[in-house]
Design an enzyme around this catalytic site. Structure first.
Site, mmCIF file in Angstrom:
data_model
loop_
_atom_site.group_PDB
_atom_site.id
_atom_site.type_symbol
_atom_site.label_atom_id
_atom_site.label_comp_id
_atom_site.label_asym_id
_atom_site.label_seq_id
_atom_site.Cartn_x
_atom_site.Cartn_y
_atom_site.Cartn_z
ATOM 1 N N CYS A 156 0.796 -1.240 0.000
ATOM 2 C CA CYS A 156 0.000 0.000 0.000
ATOM 3 C C CYS A 156 0.827 1.288 0.000
ATOM 4 C CB CYS A 156 -0.963 0.043 1.194
ATOM 5 S SG CYS A 156 -2.188 -1.256 1.198
ATOM 6 N N ASP A 157 2.154 1.174 -0.073
ATOM 7 C CA ASP A 157 2.964 2.397 -0.034
ATOM 8 C C ASP A 157 4.246 2.233 -0.847
ATOM 9 O OD1 ASP A 157 3.456 5.020 0.680
ATOM 10 O OD2 ASP A 157 4.435 4.507 2.564
ATOM 11 N N ILE A 158 4.131 1.637 -2.038
ATOM 12 C CA ILE A 158 5.285 1.494 -2.915
ATOM 13 C C ILE A 158 5.547 2.833 -3.597
ATOM 14 C CG2 ILE A 158 6.216 0.323 -4.960
ATOM 15 C CD1 ILE A 158 6.009 -1.449 -2.512
#
Length: 320
Positions: A99-101
């Site tokens: 969810c935070d690439i």
């Protein structure tokens, strides 16, 4: 549209706290499960990012070493392999959606190997979940990287990470921040919107102008860039089902790297021939027979000429 979490409040607020690994090992009895630091808090220990973060090398080029195209491709492959592990290869059929690439969460070690280091927004996808999707009431992530289908419906899937990775791929290609004013003036989502428009409108010249000029000369044959841009664009598909999985992405990135390495080797071969040709001309008055066939065998040995002697030289280039 679901309301996004306020990132400033969700993210852990901290200063540059540094604790020696030996001190942590001592305090935890070499990470024994019976010893803890503090109360019920969990500490994630990661390898020191001796070369910093990917973000730094894309935008602070005056202060950081230049990343060649081949090196950028290898970094992309490291990230892709990490996502493949999180999505498909964990024990007990577990799946983690990060969810935070983004480039700010990719660290680089002393050998320029890339690692995903931020799991603050990550969620587990339980095995055998219907549709392999979670339906959330809030949207996790950073605006320019958020999967548009997840943003609209709250449906979180592996393909949501694939979309974020697609933004990272184009960021690496273009060497600009995702929310560069050039992009934001067209859409709040920045780079991804502009890329999709260029492909949809079939304006390759505009897309070519977006590529980082520092790597254009390295990619003169175009094959590596073409393969890279094609799979990166597929990652940015608006619908989750239209995006490739990480195994497909890895195969295409490996192709792009292979083409680039072959191209670099050809350039190096040409350079060797050119340098030896100039060295030959500088030699003390060697004379060649008219219409001689000139080839050079390069085996790291020294060529010795006798002045005022005629030579027929065979040159063939190879590397041992």
């Amino acid at each position: 549209m679901s309301q996004r979490n306020n990132l400033e409040h969700l993210k852990f607020q901290h200063s540059d706290l540094k604790i020696k690994l030996t001190d942590i090992m001592s305090a935890t009895d070499n990470f024994s499960a019976t010893n803890h630091i503090g109360g019920s808090e969990t500490i994630l220990v990661v390898e020191h990012a001796s070369n910093g973060y990917l973000n730094d090398y894309l935008f602070n080029i005056k202060e950081k070493p230049f990343l060649t195209w081949a090196k950028r491709l290898k970094i992309c492959l490291d990230i892709a392999h990490a996502l493949k592990y999180l999505h498909h290869e964990m024990e007990n059929q577990k799946t983690v959606i990060n969810c935070d690439i983004r480039s700010g969460t990719i660290s680089l070690d002393e050998n320029w190997r890339a690692r995903i280091v931020d799991f603050g927004f990550s969620v587990f996808l339980p095995p055998n979940l219907d549709g392999d999707a979670l339906h959330l009431n809030c949207i996790l992530g950073h605006e320019c990287y958020i999967d548009p289908e997840y943003d609209e419906t709250g449906k979180l899937k592996r393909e949501s990470d694939v979309y974020s990775f697609g933004v990272v791929l184009f960021k690496i290609l273009c060497g600009r921040v995702d929310n560069d004013p050039t992009y934001i003036k067209e859409s709040d989502i920045g780079l991804a919107f502009v890329v999709r428009r260029c492909f949809y409108d079939e304006t390759p010249m505009e897309m070519n102008q977006m590529i980082d000029p520092l790597i254009k000369d390295e990619c003169a044959n175009g094959y590596s860039l073409d393969i890279f841009m094609k799979v990166a664009y597929q990652c940015l598909a608006k619908n989750q089902e239209q995006r490739p999985n990480m195994e497909v992405i890895i195969k295409e990135l490996e192709k792009a790297l292979s083409f680039q390495e072959e191209h670099v080797q050809c350039l190096e071969t040409d350079q060797v021939v050119d340098e030896f040709g100039k060295s030959l001309l500088r030699h003390e008055n060697p004379t060649l027979k008219e219409n001689a066939v000139v080839n050079l065998c390069w085996d790291n040995s020294e060529l010795v000429f006798t002045p005022n002697t005629e030579y027929v030289i065979n040159i063939s280039v190879g590397f041992k």
